[in-house]
Enzyme design. Sequence first.
Site, PDB file in Angstrom:
ATOM      1  N   PRO A   2       1.154   4.656   6.316  1.00  0.00           N
ATOM      2  CA  PRO A   2       2.212   4.214   5.444  1.00  0.00           C
ATOM      3  C   PRO A   2       2.661   5.239   4.445  1.00  0.00           C
ATOM      4  CG  PRO A   2       0.096   3.431   4.685  1.00  0.00           C
ATOM      5  CD  PRO A   2      -0.111   4.540   5.629  1.00  0.00           C
ATOM      6  N   GLU A   3       3.852   5.729   4.573  1.00  0.00           N
ATOM      7  CA  GLU A   3       4.515   6.437   3.490  1.00  0.00           C
ATOM      8  C   GLU A   3       5.620   5.497   3.002  1.00  0.00           C
ATOM      9  OE1 GLU A   3       5.477  10.536   4.382  1.00  0.00           O
ATOM     10  OE2 GLU A   3       3.973  10.611   5.957  1.00  0.00           O
ATOM     11  N   LYS A  59       4.108   4.172  -2.748  1.00  0.00           N
ATOM     12  CA  LYS A  59       3.433   3.551  -1.604  1.00  0.00           C
ATOM     13  C   LYS A  59       2.710   2.266  -1.987  1.00  0.00           C
ATOM     14  CE  LYS A  59       2.742   8.260  -0.002  1.00  0.00           C
ATOM     15  NZ  LYS A  59       1.747   9.331   0.249  1.00  0.00           N
ATOM     16  N   HIS A  91     -11.853  -5.683  11.393  1.00  0.00           N
ATOM     17  CA  HIS A  91     -11.202  -4.863  10.380  1.00  0.00           C
ATOM     18  C   HIS A  91     -10.354  -5.670   9.414  1.00  0.00           C
ATOM     19  CE1 HIS A  91     -12.756  -1.468  12.457  1.00  0.00           C
ATOM     20  NE2 HIS A  91     -12.099  -1.750  13.557  1.00  0.00           N
ATOM     21  N   ARG A 110      -9.861   2.109   8.361  1.00  0.00           N
ATOM     22  CA  ARG A 110     -10.618   3.111   7.601  1.00  0.00           C
ATOM     23  C   ARG A 110     -10.947   2.680   6.179  1.00  0.00           C
ATOM     24  NH1 ARG A 110      -7.619   8.720   8.632  1.00  0.00           N
ATOM     25  NH2 ARG A 110      -9.319   9.564   7.402  1.00  0.00           N
ATOM     26  N   ARG A 149       3.911  26.479 -11.395  1.00  0.00           N
ATOM     27  CA  ARG A 149       2.897  25.917 -10.508  1.00  0.00           C
ATOM     28  C   ARG A 149       2.683  26.877  -9.347  1.00  0.00           C
ATOM     29  NH1 ARG A 149       2.104  20.442 -11.048  1.00  0.00           N
ATOM     30  NH2 ARG A 149       0.213  20.879  -9.874  1.00  0.00           N
ATOM     31  N   ARG A 258      -4.097  19.430   4.199  1.00  0.00           N
ATOM     32  CA  ARG A 258      -3.301  18.613   5.121  1.00  0.00           C
ATOM     33  C   ARG A 258      -2.595  19.511   6.142  1.00  0.00           C
ATOM     34  NH1 ARG A 258      -2.226  13.751   2.764  1.00  0.00           N
ATOM     35  NH2 ARG A 258      -2.191  13.057   4.894  1.00  0.00           N
TER      36      ARG A 258
END
Length: 268
Positions: A2-3, A59, A91, A110, A149, A258
């Site tokens: 899910p984004e 989210k 689950h 998970r 940054r 990632r």
Amino acid sequence: MPELPEVENVRKQLAPSFVSRTIQEIWAGPNSYFFITPPRQLKRELPGKKVRALARHGKYLVATLSDDSQLLLHLGMTGQLTTQVQEQDRHLHLIFKMSRGKTIYFRDVRKFGKVEWIAPGESSTRLEKLGPDALELEGEALYRASRNRKIPVKTLLLDQKVSAGIGNIYADEALFRAGIRPSRPSSRLTKSEAIKLAREVRQILALAVSAGGSSINDYMQPNGNEGDFQHLHKIYGKTGETCSECEAKIQRVVLGGRSSHFCRRCQK
DNA sequence: GCACATGTTCTCGG
DNA sequence: CCCGAGAACATGTG
């Protein structure tokens, strides 16, 4: 799964079964990891309350209840909210029995998903930490966040304090469309690039919402349908394939832990 | 066994 | 206190 686009589709589909109905009964499994608010407290607090609204911030799904308390739901990596599940599912972690015969199931393989109840008048540190919703990310804001940054711009996009809702798939897709390499140090982003990137972020998220999100592996909408946007991915998960815009092979690097995909010719 | 998976949070060192 | 890197979390698939 899910984004932002997937969560938004879950929100829209879940709303009719959830909003304007009273929570009659809660079933909660024994998984302590999954519950920020312990199952006993959910069972004590939720029944009898009516769901007034179901909103989304980044989210997170946020249900406002009749006493002004709030219920936060986060799907983590593999969370699913559905109205049609078979019982006897190992689950399954949480079930809402709603008035007028609707039942909502929260399953999560998970268990990176989260459930938190916020008492009336309290506020959630989780929500307060979120930046503006990524559907409304402004170029100026992104540019400001990128100053001084060192982190890769990809990692900056994934920072939920900068903009809430972008995840690994849409970060890669937006960077591809903006022609910017995911590994570019944030401080090296120009203002016009930041403006272009923010526009691509908004655009791709809106398109993906319209397409029902991306279904890869196990993402499903609450009605059991799959999204369609995965067919429109141009870069994510396409390592070794030929770029859709040139002849180069798509590369994969790891940034901020990632997988990140890019075309070395189209993205500078 | 190994690599990898749509995410967040914590720890550690600077 | 801020920043960034890496690990941890739990479970499945190829």
